[in-house]
Scaffold this motif. Structure first.
Motif, PDB file in Angstrom:
ATOM      1  N   LEU A   1       0.810  -1.219   0.000  1.00 20.97           N
ATOM      2  CA  LEU A   1       0.000   0.000   0.000  1.00 20.97           C
ATOM      3  C   LEU A   1       0.839   1.263   0.000  1.00 20.97           C
ATOM      4  O   LEU A   1       0.429   2.286  -0.540  1.00 20.97           O
ATOM      5  N   THR A   2       2.002   1.237   0.607  1.00 16.38           N
ATOM      6  CA  THR A   2       2.723   2.493   0.805  1.00 16.38           C
ATOM      7  C   THR A   2       3.837   2.713  -0.203  1.00 16.38           C
ATOM      8  O   THR A   2       4.184   3.865  -0.471  1.00 16.38           O
TER       9      THR A   2
ATOM     10  N   ARG B   1       5.993   3.084  -3.648  1.00 11.34           N
ATOM     11  CA  ARG B   1       5.692   3.453  -5.038  1.00 11.34           C
ATOM     12  C   ARG B   1       6.617   2.721  -5.993  1.00 11.34           C
ATOM     13  O   ARG B   1       6.346   2.681  -7.190  1.00 11.34           O
TER      14      ARG B   1
ATOM     15  N   ASP C   1       8.619   3.892 -10.892  1.00 13.34           N
ATOM     16  CA  ASP C   1       7.516   4.495 -10.134  1.00 13.34           C
ATOM     17  C   ASP C   1       6.179   4.033 -10.715  1.00 13.34           C
ATOM     18  O   ASP C   1       5.845   4.315 -11.858  1.00 13.34           O
ATOM     19  N   ILE C   2       5.395   3.315  -9.882  1.00 16.85           N
ATOM     20  CA  ILE C   2       4.140   2.761 -10.376  1.00 16.85           C
ATOM     21  C   ILE C   2       3.117   3.860 -10.662  1.00 16.85           C
ATOM     22  O   ILE C   2       2.220   3.691 -11.481  1.00 16.85           O
ATOM     23  N   SER C   3       3.263   5.035 -10.042  1.00 20.61           N
ATOM     24  CA  SER C   3       2.274   6.108 -10.235  1.00 20.61           C
ATOM     25  C   SER C   3       2.334   6.690 -11.637  1.00 20.61           C
ATOM     26  O   SER C   3       1.377   7.332 -12.089  1.00 20.61           O
TER      27      SER C   3
ATOM     28  N   LEU D   1       2.352   4.975 -14.208  1.00 20.79           N
ATOM     29  CA  LEU D   1       1.461   4.156 -15.035  1.00 20.79           C
ATOM     30  C   LEU D   1       0.011   4.333 -14.589  1.00 20.79           C
ATOM     31  O   LEU D   1      -0.615   3.406 -14.105  1.00 20.79           O
ATOM     32  N   SER D   2      -0.498   5.550 -14.749  1.00 21.41           N
ATOM     33  CA  SER D   2      -1.886   5.776 -14.333  1.00 21.41           C
ATOM     34  C   SER D   2      -2.726   6.237 -15.516  1.00 21.41           C
ATOM     35  O   SER D   2      -3.631   7.037 -15.381  1.00 21.41           O
TER      36      SER D   2
ATOM     37  N   MET E   1      -4.844   4.576 -17.132  1.00 17.01           N
ATOM     38  CA  MET E   1      -6.157   3.937 -17.187  1.00 17.01           C
ATOM     39  C   MET E   1      -7.192   4.673 -16.350  1.00 17.01           C
ATOM     40  O   MET E   1      -8.277   4.160 -16.134  1.00 17.01           O
ATOM     41  N   LYS E   2      -6.836   5.884 -15.872  1.00 12.55           N
ATOM     42  CA  LYS E   2      -7.806   6.546 -15.001  1.00 12.55           C
ATOM     43  C   LYS E   2      -9.026   6.998 -15.832  1.00 12.55           C
ATOM     44  O   LYS E   2      -8.948   7.284 -17.008  1.00 12.55           O
ATOM     45  N   GLY E   3     -10.150   7.036 -15.131  1.00 12.90           N
ATOM     46  CA  GLY E   3     -11.399   7.306 -15.860  1.00 12.90           C
ATOM     47  C   GLY E   3     -11.538   8.756 -16.228  1.00 12.90           C
ATOM     48  O   GLY E   3     -11.003   9.628 -15.607  1.00 12.90           O
TER      49      GLY E   3
ATOM     50  N   GLN F   1     -11.806   5.677 -10.364  1.00 11.83           N
ATOM     51  CA  GLN F   1     -10.809   5.109 -11.274  1.00 11.83           C
ATOM     52  C   GLN F   1      -9.644   6.069 -11.402  1.00 11.83           C
ATOM     53  O   GLN F   1      -9.545   6.815 -12.370  1.00 11.83           O
TER      54      GLN F   1
ATOM     55  N   GLY G   1      -6.433   5.299 -11.567  1.00 13.57           N
ATOM     56  CA  GLY G   1      -5.295   4.791 -12.321  1.00 13.57           C
ATOM     57  C   GLY G   1      -4.125   4.442 -11.428  1.00 13.57           C
ATOM     58  O   GLY G   1      -3.107   3.943 -11.903  1.00 13.57           O
TER      59      GLY G   1
END
Lengths: 160, 102, 636
Positions: free
Chosen positions: B25-26, B28, B93-95, B97-98, B100-102, C611, C613
């Protein structure tokens, strides 16, 4: 024996916490290996020597070495480490921490309902093998398929 | 042989599990996330082995073997993905790859 | 030969398919051969079948082709029924239809939609043949609707002009009112009698229903509604004058050979039902009478050559309804036949006039065409003579029979007869008004375009010299139809066996003499009024002063607009409907569904917020759910 269990448990706990708060990937990996080895000791104490050996050889050995190789390939330098430090702010831990505390309380609440002592009975390689290649044969085959799929997928994904 | 309280083993497994969860969870950095996943899987394995010892039966250990296999496959695929991600985005950094946000 | 009866509609249908499937890519010559030839084949076959049928002793012949559908005890067949009435209709449709097709190859020679035109015409003829051949009312309804569809396609043939599309829609919608009534009538008949086979209905109805019982009155009234719509009778006559938007041969086909006669055919075919419902039958007579008088007065004021003929058609169909209403079935069919001859003749001749004058429709902008358009002139004289029922023309015998039959009607005989004679008088005036104005007097073709109403498809008004456009394909049908209009009265329609009675009407010499004198008197008045003859100056002055007076002018306008029926319907139906539509502009029911859409959109926006992301966010929601579920399991 019982002392060894608690000692190994403490080592595993400390090493695991060090993993999740570490900023250097390689240090974290080493802590993880320690944690895994400690768990292997616990397995041994619980009378599962075969599982303990597999934990040491496959988990702490093969899988972690795989991690290490990839880290060397990526060659993450000091910059990443600084980045990690910047990301690890305390306020980030509050929300997830609270949530997970609740989860832990729940789990413990479930677990401490029955007071049963375990008298470890050693289950040797022989009994395990009889079971593996007897009633669990299908699961073994499926696991081998899974490994094959993982192999192919990893080869494909890591390709240039 | 002195006995070990059954629930102590399970509680250890639970604590290790939530430690891994906190990591997921914490953090990145995707490498740490993968490692935390490994911790969680390992905690599950520990719970199975404890169960196996509690009932004096080997089925729990067989489940541990299955988890081990799963972990191996998962790490192989996960590391492949990390390599690919690093190649394309030059970050772990996983953030980032965002998309897919709506 | 009789077993080939199924080929009758098949020929034009095949022609339609051939022309449609080649998408107008065929050369004109081949398209024309297919279009005319298919109807010609039908006519030849119909003639052969007629000869064989009349030669045999059989009263009827039924040919079952296949079962159309089978639902429970409802199994309408694709089967054809042939008797004397059918034979007459077949010959009229295919024969007159063939002549009109032949004429059209000349009339439409330069039209870009040549093949399309013939494909519609073929489908029209095929539908009409199915209509008259059908042995059950469902199949008849198929032909009935096919005719309606084709009329829509043909009236709106020159679809570039929105007015034509409007006229086509009007024809379609107005006839649809009648069709709905007829469909309900069919449902009622099936529900009551359990069959839609026409012959079975005619046998069962007298057994099941006593004379004048409620059901038979309802059924025949509903069928009358259908017939009124298709045959352009009061109160559904408004579509026919507007149907002039199509090319002239179409008017000939709709008016003479096919569509409008369908209603007359339907009533004649189901005459038993009407005999069982005397109140409806007398209603038929009065509808016919009212229509023929109304249309006669309207025709007196029209300027457009085709509209005059259109109103005369409405009026003549009125005579047929009058005949049906007084039970003179064979007289009605006889008049249907003679009317087909002379009305086709008049329309085709009008087509020649219009084409020769570069699409001029206004008779007051013609004048003196007697010398320039001799073929059209003589065609008009013969056609008008037959229409007026001058002695020894075909129209004389048929109209005579109708009027004598009307006189014999026990209750309202004198009234119907007087109305009919008045109608005949009007017919004489308006038809010869057309002849005298268009073909006598001075030439007005070069007059300025003061009041030109452009209600036709072509706008190429380059007023070149007037030269009669004629040729073998256009002249031959006129000649043949002209001869038929003159001698058609000597043909006997073989329908006595169908209606079970032989009609013979007798009247005193005085009545006969009166009925001969009235049309001649009408022609005389028309001559004095409209030919510009010096003897009629007083009458012409009177007409002029009448037209200029307030009352006369108003009456003229009233008649010109077709007795204000269009305005009335506009007020009664269109306006309230439009008002309702405006009231419901926001579509109240749709609002509910709009609410659903809005709800979905709002929830979408809310869910989209989740969502992000970010993987962590997803993991946290996962864990949150887990905590919740375990919490419920542990503490709840």
């Amino acid at each position: 024996m019982i002392l060894l269990f608690y000692l190994a448990g403490a080592v595993a706990l400390i090493a695991t916490i060090s993993v999740i708060v570490s900023t250097n990937v390689v240090h974290a990996l080493v802590y993880l290996i320690i944690s895994l080895l400690a768990v292997a000791v616990i397995f041994f104490v619980l009378g599962a020597p075969f599982a303990a050996m597999l934990e040491a050889i496959v988990y702490a050995g093969a899988i972690m070495v795989l991690f290490l190789f990839v880290m060397m390939m990526l060659n993450l330098g000091q910059a990443t480490e600084d980045e990690e430090k910047a990301w690890l702010r305390p306020q980030l831990w509050v929300g997830p921490g609270l949530l997970i505390l609740v989860l832990l309380v729940q789990l413990v609440n479930v677990l401490v309902t029955q007071q049963v002592d375990v008298v470890p009975v050693e289950v040797g390689v022989r009994e395990l093998s009889v079971l593996l290649f007897g009633p669990w044969l299908l699961a073994v085959e499926l696991a081998s398929m899974l490994l094959l799929a993982g192999l192919i997928a990893a080869y494909h994904l890591a390709k240039k | 042989m002195p006995s070990i309280p059954y629930e102590h083993g399970l509680i250890l497994a639970a604590i290790l599990f939530v430690c891994g969860l906190i990591g997921v969870l914490t953090r990145r950095n995707i490498v740490f996330i993968l490692m935390s996943l490994e911790i969680m899987l390992n905690a599950c394995g520990l719970a199975f082995v404890v169960g196996s010892a509690r009932w004096g039966h080997a089925d729990g250990q067989i489940m541990f073997l299955m988890i081990l296999t799963l972990a191996a496959a998962e790490v192989a695929v996960g590391l492949g993905l990390i390599i690919q991600m690093y190649r394309r985005f030059h970050t772990v950094d996983i953030s980032v790859l965002s998309e897919m946000k709506g | 030969m009789l077993e080939w009866i199924g080929l009758l509609p098949a020929f034009p249908l095949a022609g339609f398919l051939a022309l449609v499937l080649t998408r107008g890519k065929l050369p004109r010559r081949i398209a024309g051969v297919i279009g005319v030839g298919s109807v010609g084949l039908s006519f030849a076959l119909a003639a052969a079948i007629t000869v064989e049928f009349l030669g045999s002793d059989a009263l009827s012949h039924t040919q079952v082709l296949w079962t159309w559908m089978s639902v429970g005890n409802f199994t309408p067949g694709f089967s054809f029924y042939l008797d004397g009435l059918t034979v007459v209709m077949l010959l009229i449709i295919s024969g007159v239809g063939f002549l009109i097709h032949l004429y059209s190859t000349g009339f439409m020679a330069d039209d870009p939609g040549f093949a399309r035109f013939f494909s519609y015409m073929n489908l029209f003829v095929a539908s009409m043949l199915v209509l008259v051949l059908a042995d059950n009312l469902v199949l008849l309804y198929l032909g009935w609707e096919g005719v309606g569809l084709c009329s829509y396609l043909l009236i709106g043939f020159w679809y570039d002009n929105p007015a034509n599309g409007y006229a086509a829609r009007k024809a379609f919608v107005v006839t649809r009112v009648g069709d709905t009534s007829m469909a309900i009538g069919l449902f009622l008949l099936f529900q009551q009698l359990g069959t839609l086979n026409i012959q079975e209905i005619l046998t069962l109805a007298p057994q099941q229903w006593s004379e004048g019982s409620g059901m038979v009155v309802a059924a025949s009234a509903l069928l009358l509604g259908g017939a009124v719509g298709k045959s352009a009778q009061l109160p559904l006559q408004t579509w026919l004058p507007d149907a002039m938007a199509g090319p002239t041969p179409i008017s000939a086909l709709i008016h003479a050979a096919t569509m409008v006669t369908a209603g007359v055919y339907l009533i004649a075919r189901t005459h038993v039902l009407f005999e069982l419902a005397p109140s409806v039958q007398i209603l038929v007579a009065f509808v016919g009478l009212a229509t023929l008088l109304m249309a006669g007065f309207t025709a007196l004021t029209q300027r457009d050559i085709k509209r005059i003929l259109a109103y005369s058609t409405v009026s003549q169909i009125g005579y047929m309804f009058l005949a049906l209403g007084v039970g003179a079935w064979s007289a009605a069919i006889f008049h249907l036949m003679t009317h087909a001859f002379f009305k086709a003749l008049l329309f085709l001749a009008a087509g020649t006039v219009i084409l020769s004058l570069h699409h001029e429709h206004d008779i007051f902008r013609m004048g003196g065409m007697r010398k320039k358009l001799p073929v059209a002139f003589w065609s008009f004289v013969i056609g008008s003579a037959a229409l007026t029922a001058l002695p020894f023309t075909s129209g004389f015998y048929s109209k005579d029979a109708i009027l004598l039959a009307a006189l014999e009607q026990p209750q309202y005989g004198t009234l119907l007869w007087l109305g009919g004679v008045l109608g005949a008088f009007l017919t004489a005036i308006y038809s010869f008004r057309l002849v005298f104005v268009a073909f006598f007097g001075d030439d007005h073709t070069q007059d300025a375009h003061a009041h030109h109403s452009d209600d036709h498809g072509h706008d190429d008004h380059h007023h070149g010299p007037v030269k009669e456009i004629t040729g073998f394909v256009m002249a031959a049908p006129l000649v043949i139809l002209g001869i038929l209009s003159l001698v058609g009265g000597f043909i006997t329609v073989p329908v006595d066996s169908v209606f079970g009675v032989h009609e013979e009407h007798h009247a005193s010499t005085l009545v006969h003499g009166f009925m001969i004198a009235v049309p001649i008197f009408g022609v005389l008045i028309s001559y004095l009024l409209y030919s510009g003859a010096p003897q009629g100056r007083v009458l012409q002055q009177w007409l002029k002063s009448m037209r200029e007076s307030a009352f006369g002018g108003g009456l003229t306008r009233f008649w010109f607009s077709g007795w204000g029926m269009d305005a009335l319907y506009n007020l009664l139906f269109v306006k309230p409907f439009v008002a309702l539509a405006q009231l419901n502009r926001k579509d109240l029911i749709d609002q509910f569904y709009g609410l659903l859409v809005e709800l979905a959109r709002i929830s979408n926006r809310a869910i989209v917020l989740t969502q992000t992301g970010y993987l962590r966010w997803y993991a946290i929601s996962l864990i949150g759910g887990l905590v919740l579920v375990i919490g419920i399991g542990v503490w709840a």
